[in-house]
Design a protein around this motif. Structure first.
Motif, PDB file in Angstrom:
ATOM      1  N   ASN A  28       0.851  -1.243  -0.149  1.00  0.00           N
ATOM      2  CA  ASN A  28       0.092   0.012  -0.214  1.00  0.00           C
ATOM      3  C   ASN A  28       0.954   1.243   0.008  1.00  0.00           C
ATOM      4  O   ASN A  28       0.514   2.115   0.760  1.00  0.00           O
ATOM      5  CB  ASN A  28      -0.799  -0.032   1.282  1.00  0.00           C
ATOM      6  CG  ASN A  28      -2.078  -1.264   1.085  1.00  0.00           C
ATOM      7  OD1 ASN A  28      -2.232  -1.503  -0.141  1.00  0.00           O
ATOM      8  ND2 ASN A  28      -2.606  -1.267   2.157  1.00  0.00           N
ATOM      9  N   GLY A  29       1.814   1.153  -0.848  1.00  0.00           N
ATOM     10  CA  GLY A  29       2.665   2.380  -0.695  1.00  0.00           C
ATOM     11  C   GLY A  29       3.773   2.373   0.215  1.00  0.00           C
ATOM     12  O   GLY A  29       4.587   3.443   0.013  1.00  0.00           O
ATOM     13  N   GLU A  30       3.884   1.762   1.261  1.00  0.00           N
ATOM     14  CA  GLU A  30       4.765   1.749   2.199  1.00  0.00           C
ATOM     15  C   GLU A  30       5.908   0.807   2.055  1.00  0.00           C
ATOM     16  O   GLU A  30       6.019  -0.398   1.739  1.00  0.00           O
ATOM     17  CB  GLU A  30       3.968   1.435   3.752  1.00  0.00           C
ATOM     18  CG  GLU A  30       4.745   1.433   4.900  1.00  0.00           C
ATOM     19  CD  GLU A  30       4.272   1.180   6.077  1.00  0.00           C
ATOM     20  OE1 GLU A  30       4.957   1.136   7.177  1.00  0.00           O
ATOM     21  OE2 GLU A  30       3.087   0.995   6.002  1.00  0.00           O
ATOM     22  N   THR A  58       3.558  -4.894  -3.977  1.00  0.00           N
ATOM     23  CA  THR A  58       4.130  -4.515  -5.416  1.00  0.00           C
ATOM     24  C   THR A  58       5.707  -4.547  -5.178  1.00  0.00           C
ATOM     25  O   THR A  58       6.436  -4.416  -4.191  1.00  0.00           O
ATOM     26  CB  THR A  58       4.057  -2.950  -5.765  1.00  0.00           C
ATOM     27  OG1 THR A  58       4.459  -1.958  -4.925  1.00  0.00           O
ATOM     28  CG2 THR A  58       2.697  -2.825  -6.168  1.00  0.00           C
ATOM     29  N   LEU A  59       6.164  -4.707  -6.516  1.00  0.00           N
ATOM     30  CA  LEU A  59       7.725  -5.197  -6.305  1.00  0.00           C
ATOM     31  C   LEU A  59       8.293  -4.479  -7.680  1.00  0.00           C
ATOM     32  O   LEU A  59       7.943  -4.713  -8.636  1.00  0.00           O
ATOM     33  CB  LEU A  59       8.298  -6.731  -6.557  1.00  0.00           C
ATOM     34  CG  LEU A  59       9.539  -6.932  -6.235  1.00  0.00           C
ATOM     35  CD1 LEU A  59      10.166  -6.864  -5.016  1.00  0.00           C
ATOM     36  CD2 LEU A  59       9.792  -8.384  -6.460  1.00  0.00           C
ATOM     37  N   TYR A  60       9.307  -3.778  -7.226  1.00  0.00           N
ATOM     38  CA  TYR A  60      10.010  -3.070  -8.494  1.00  0.00           C
ATOM     39  C   TYR A  60      11.564  -3.400  -8.372  1.00  0.00           C
ATOM     40  O   TYR A  60      11.981  -3.764  -7.358  1.00  0.00           O
ATOM     41  CB  TYR A  60       9.903  -1.455  -8.211  1.00  0.00           C
ATOM     42  CG  TYR A  60       8.520  -0.894  -8.519  1.00  0.00           C
ATOM     43  CD1 TYR A  60       8.214  -0.704  -9.413  1.00  0.00           C
ATOM     44  CD2 TYR A  60       7.807  -1.016  -7.222  1.00  0.00           C
ATOM     45  CE1 TYR A  60       6.886   0.050  -9.794  1.00  0.00           C
ATOM     46  CE2 TYR A  60       6.441  -0.321  -7.574  1.00  0.00           C
ATOM     47  CZ  TYR A  60       6.076   0.072  -8.788  1.00  0.00           C
ATOM     48  OH  TYR A  60       4.886   0.650  -8.818  1.00  0.00           O
ATOM     49  N   ALA A  74       2.433  -6.748  -9.075  1.00  0.00           N
ATOM     50  CA  ALA A  74       1.743  -6.259  -8.148  1.00  0.00           C
ATOM     51  C   ALA A  74       0.417  -7.152  -7.627  1.00  0.00           C
ATOM     52  O   ALA A  74       0.041  -8.060  -8.680  1.00  0.00           O
ATOM     53  CB  ALA A  74       0.797  -5.194  -8.295  1.00  0.00           C
ATOM     54  N   HIS A  75       0.196  -7.651  -6.423  1.00  0.00           N
ATOM     55  CA  HIS A  75      -1.062  -8.633  -5.903  1.00  0.00           C
ATOM     56  C   HIS A  75      -1.787  -7.753  -5.032  1.00  0.00           C
ATOM     57  O   HIS A  75      -1.254  -7.248  -4.129  1.00  0.00           O
ATOM     58  CB  HIS A  75      -0.363  -9.790  -5.376  1.00  0.00           C
ATOM     59  CG  HIS A  75       0.289 -10.597  -6.309  1.00  0.00           C
ATOM     60  ND1 HIS A  75      -0.136 -11.478  -7.165  1.00  0.00           N
ATOM     61  CD2 HIS A  75       1.626 -10.601  -6.637  1.00  0.00           C
ATOM     62  CE1 HIS A  75       0.758 -11.999  -8.190  1.00  0.00           C
ATOM     63  NE2 HIS A  75       1.967 -11.424  -7.854  1.00  0.00           N
ATOM     64  N   ALA A  94       9.587 -14.868  -5.850  1.00  0.00           N
ATOM     65  CA  ALA A  94       8.618 -15.456  -4.937  1.00  0.00           C
ATOM     66  C   ALA A  94       8.559 -14.946  -3.367  1.00  0.00           C
ATOM     67  O   ALA A  94       9.495 -15.080  -2.798  1.00  0.00           O
ATOM     68  CB  ALA A  94       8.836 -17.099  -4.973  1.00  0.00           C
ATOM     69  N   LEU A  95       7.404 -14.469  -3.069  1.00  0.00           N
ATOM     70  CA  LEU A  95       7.340 -13.765  -1.877  1.00  0.00           C
ATOM     71  C   LEU A  95       6.257 -14.665  -0.850  1.00  0.00           C
ATOM     72  O   LEU A  95       5.271 -14.848  -1.337  1.00  0.00           O
ATOM     73  CB  LEU A  95       6.812 -12.418  -1.852  1.00  0.00           C
ATOM     74  CG  LEU A  95       6.537 -11.676  -0.485  1.00  0.00           C
ATOM     75  CD1 LEU A  95       7.558 -11.539   0.254  1.00  0.00           C
ATOM     76  CD2 LEU A  95       5.697 -10.257  -0.927  1.00  0.00           C
TER      77      LEU A  95
END
Length: 100
Positions: A28-30, A58-60, A74-75, A94-95
């Motif tokens: 959530n942006g954090e 999200t992952l960048y 993103a999920h 993988a998270l």
């Protein structure tokens, strides 16, 4: 109020083929994690936060020198536990997570 716990992030295949990936993981942006990772590496995230209706994870891959960051996926998570896969732009991460 539910809480998401991010457990571990595994780099199966990095996005950047010339150097390690500098990954940015957010909920959530954090910011939850900023780490340098290579193929096969696993990182213990061990990070939690509460949310109201959903947690958007999200992952960048951070790029420098004027290049835009690479969006790896993103999920939206509301409940449960399991593994989220981020496979955009040639990457494979993988998270593991759990919501309580």
């Amino acid at each position: 109020m539910p809480t998401i716990h991010l457990k571990t992030l595994k780099c199966i295949e990095q996005e950047d083929w010339t150097f390690h990936d500098d990954v940015v993981l957010k909920v959530n942006g954090e910011m939850a994690l900023f780490a340098s990772m290579d193929d096969g590496e696993k990182y213990k995230v061990d990070w939690s936060t509460s949310f109201t209706s959903k947690a958007v994870v999200t992952l960048y891959e951070a790029d420098y020198g004027g290049d835009d960051n690479d969006f790896l996926g993103a999920h939206a998570v509301r409940s449960g536990s399991g593994t989220l896969h981020f496979t955009r732009d040639g990457a494979n991460y993988a998270l593991s997570y759990a919501v309580s």
